[in-house]
Design a protein around this motif. Structure first.
Motif, PDB file in Angstrom:
ATOM      1  N   GLY B  79       0.798  -1.235   0.000  1.00 58.05           N
ATOM      2  CA  GLY B  79       0.000   0.000   0.000  1.00 58.05           C
ATOM      3  C   GLY B  79       0.824   1.276   0.000  1.00 58.05           C
ATOM      4  O   GLY B  79       0.345   2.320   0.429  1.00 58.05           O
ATOM      5  N   LEU B  80       2.083   1.198  -0.490  1.00 55.75           N
ATOM      6  CA  LEU B  80       2.921   2.419  -0.496  1.00 55.75           C
ATOM      7  C   LEU B  80       2.315   3.511  -1.362  1.00 55.75           C
ATOM      8  O   LEU B  80       2.605   4.694  -1.171  1.00 55.75           O
ATOM      9  N   GLU B  81       1.468   3.100  -2.343  1.00 57.17           N
ATOM     10  CA  GLU B  81       0.862   4.098  -3.233  1.00 57.17           C
ATOM     11  C   GLU B  81      -0.061   5.057  -2.456  1.00 57.17           C
ATOM     12  O   GLU B  81      -0.387   6.129  -2.938  1.00 57.17           O
ATOM     13  N   HIS B  82      -0.447   4.670  -1.248  1.00 57.39           N
ATOM     14  CA  HIS B  82      -1.324   5.544  -0.459  1.00 57.39           C
ATOM     15  C   HIS B  82      -0.546   6.645   0.265  1.00 57.39           C
ATOM     16  O   HIS B  82      -1.136   7.571   0.798  1.00 57.39           O
ATOM     17  N   VAL B  83       0.789   6.515   0.305  1.00 59.85           N
ATOM     18  CA  VAL B  83       1.600   7.525   1.005  1.00 59.85           C
ATOM     19  C   VAL B  83       1.746   8.731   0.081  1.00 59.85           C
ATOM     20  O   VAL B  83       2.249   8.597  -1.028  1.00 59.85           O
ATOM     21  N   PRO B  84       1.274   9.917   0.501  1.00 55.21           N
ATOM     22  CA  PRO B  84       1.384  11.086  -0.384  1.00 55.21           C
ATOM     23  C   PRO B  84       2.846  11.432  -0.655  1.00 55.21           C
ATOM     24  O   PRO B  84       3.705  11.250   0.207  1.00 55.21           O
TER      25      PRO B  84
END
Lengths: 343, 303
Positions: B79-84
């Motif tokens: 879920g790194l894509e959720h880190v802005p």
């Protein structure tokens, strides 16, 4: 309109510089400088030339100050005289407290009586925020310190601010500005902190690396000048941008450190103070552990101005003026990198 | 200054140069290391107003943690894509493991894999202790208080909190992966005031590193610690007992929970704050259950 400005504490460096810069301003008719001792002469003792400042020797703790204010038709009071540490010239801690607190009370009492005083500018210090492990990283002016300072200079300043608030309440027609200065730094500054950095080996508290903030004397004087000439009511933090860690300061100065566990540090501090070697007070010891930083956005917004010196630049300017042995490690590294590049 | 000749010497592509050392890689790195040491020794580096020293953190402190991250715990991230990429957000994670190693691993994960410096909010105990206090500030962390949280979020920083605090990190092994009470929801109020999204984060694996079987309350009180743990190896094996068990870790970031739909004034409404706190807690509990299933055994090569 005519301006007659009273500057207190002109026998000390910042007060003298403020008086000097105000005396150089053609908008101002008269500058009266007061202090308990005469200012050091520029020729003999390297004092700041006061220009056309008229010096009056007054003990702030006595009601004589009221006569000066009434006789000279003072309209602006710049109260710079805040003694930060007991010393040979300022006397013991008890005298220092009297000077700071009773002196301010007398001055404000005289201002309250005067019908002409329109503006009062008071020098305070960021030490009023104290220094503790429960502090927010950066203090804004409205912050409630988790542990209010309980003694020394910081307590004096807290009490002074209390009297200033009382005065502002009783005389809402007078513009009152309170300036909380970070530690002054610069070529002419002589404070416990500048003396600390002038030692060849500095004691530090083992396992702590406090954040420090400095204001360059030029910037401090400029803020006091602006406040004396314009209406900026309120309380403002004054500090150079950014912070320096104590470890950065000693590395920049090329000093050796002697890390001491904190209980021993306190004991040694007491001993050194007793022996009159350094005047390190308990609040300064706390500063050496927990550090302190303040937010200066309010001042920048009010004056539309930013300090010319950052905290780091102010410290470097101080080092240059003291000619402290700096740069031996840097030279070694430059030589090594040069050697590497030549290969 | 006599030895420090100016570097304006014609570069000699000399025969001395060891071509075998793949294309100047070693001298370059050496020059870099020298420049780094020079900056450190002369104090010519910057720290921010919180005391964060990005260079020291990246080059020294995280470097010491990376072997632990990669080879010991074999941390996996999801879920790194959720880190802005560059805006403010509040990472809220579960806390466990008796010793807060999870905070360090979370920092490595976000620094190395998401390119973000996480600014954790720590207990005031941390700032009273020698060494820990300044290391914590130098690695970018600060005291868990309203002023600091608000200030960091306003500056667009990635702020991290462990709302369970000592209750989470010091819970017995039998309670593993059961979220404790989430403080008083102060972190939610900060997020609402800043309009910053809340990023729920589940850390699986930290529970097994020091399984806390008991607690010697008398010793804890004497040492001023929140607890004094007994684990299968500590204190029986002495310093060896301090080696964490090599459990397999997964750090997962969930979908951000938006707070910009709230009015900043609603940060003062306890009902809104407590409901949102509960919602965040349930989201993380769910994530934990999923990731734990996905991981399977805590010690994969052994079982």
């Amino acid at each position: 309109m005519t301006h007659t400005v009273l500057v207190t504490g002109v026998a000390r460096h910042i007060g003298a510089r403020v008086a000097s810069v105000l005396a150089a301003d053609p908008e101002i008719d008269r500058v009266i400088g007061v202090d308990t001792v005469p200012p050091p002469s520029p020729a003999k003792h390297g004092g700041v030339p006061l220009g056309r400042t008229e010096f009056v020797r007054v003990d702030l703790r006595s009601p004589d100050i009221a006569e000066v204010i009434a006789a000279a038709d003072i309209d602006t009071v710049v109260h710079v005289s805040l003694v930060s540490a007991p010393s040979r010239s300022a006397g013991s801690r008890a005298r220092m407290k009297e000077h700071n607190v009773i002196g301010t009370m007398q001055l404000l009492a005289a201002c309250q009586r005067s019908a002409l005083v329109r503006r009062v500018v008071v020098r305070s210090t960021t030490a009023v925020y104290g220094s503790s492990p429960r502090d927010p990283a950066v203090f804004t002016e409205d912050a409630e310190p988790p542990e209010a300072p309980s003694h020394g200079y910081a307590k004096d300043a807290t009490e002074v601010e209390g009297y200033v608030r009382g005065f502002a309440r009783r005389r809402p027609d007078v513009t009152v500005s309170t300036l909380r200065f970070a530690n002054f730094m610069g070529p002419g500054v002589d404070s416990p902190l500048t003396r600390y950095f002038a030692q060849p080996m500095v004691p530090t508290v083992l396992g702590f690396d406090p954040r420090l903030q400095f204001v360059h004397e030029d910037d401090g004087v400029e803020v006091l000048r602006r406040m004396a000439l314009e209406d900026h009511p309120g309380t403002y933090n004054v500090a150079g941008d950014g912070v320096l860690l104590l470890s950065q300061c000693v590395r920049r100065a090329g000093l050796l450190t002697m890390p001491i566990p904190s209980p021993a540090f306190r004991m040694l501090g007491d001993l050194a103070r007793g022996a009159g070697l350094v005047d390190f007070s308990p609040e300064q010891l706390r500063l050496m552990r927990f550090g302190r930083a303040v937010d200066t956005a309010a001042l920048a917004a009010e004056l539309g101005w930013r300090p010319k010196f950052t905290t780091a630049a102010a410290f470097d300017d101080f080092l240059r003026s003291r000619d402290l042995p700096n740069g031996l490690p840097a030279v070694v590294f430059d030589w090594a990198s040069g050697a590497l590049a030549r290969r | 200054m006599a030895n420090a000749q100016p570097a304006k010497v014609i570069p000699i592509t000399s025969a001395r140069e060891d071509r075998a050392r793949n294309d100047d890689g070693v001298p370059d790195r050496l020059a870099e290391a020298l420049a780094y040491l020079r900056r450190r020794i002369t104090g010519e580096y910057d720290v921010d107003e919180f005391g964060y020293d990005p260079e020291l953190t990246d080059k020294v402190l995280l470097e010491l943690l990376r072997p632990l991250y990669r080879h010991w715990f074999r941390v996996e991230t999801t879920g790194l894509e959720h880190v802005p990429a560059d805006t403010g957000a509040l990472v809220v994670a579960n806390h466990s493991g008796t010793v807060p190693v999870d905070a360090l691993m979370l920092q490595v994960a976000l620094h190395d894999e998401a390119g973000r410096a996480v600014r954790l909010l720590g207990a005031d105990l941390v700032y009273q202790l020698p060494f820990l206090s300044h290391l914590s500030r130098k690695t970018g962390h600060t005291l868990a208080c309203r002023e600091d949280a608000d200030r960091l979020l306003r500056k667009g920083e990635l702020v991290g909190v462990f709302p369970e605090g000592f209750k989470g990190v010091g819970k017995p092994f039998s309670e593993r992966y059961k979220l404790q009470r989430f403080g008083r929801g102060g972190f939610v109020a900060s997020a609402i005031r800043a309009g910053a999204p809340i990023l729920p984060c589940a850390i699986v694996g930290a529970e097994e590193i020091y399984p806390k079987l008991g607690d010697v309350k008398v010793l804890a009180r004497m040492l001023g610690l929140p607890y004094f743990p007994i684990t299968p190896l500590f204190p029986w094996l002495g310093p060896l007992g301090l080696i964490p068990l090599p459990s397999k870790w997964i750090i997962g970031f969930g979908e951000p929970i938006r707070t910009d739909e709230y009015d900043p004034a609603e940060a003062e409404d306890p009902m809104v704050v407590l409901n949102l706190t509960d919602h965040v807690r349930e989201t993380i509990q769910q994530q934990l259950t999923e990731l734990r299933l996905r991981r399977g055994h805590a010690f994969p090569p052994l079982f």
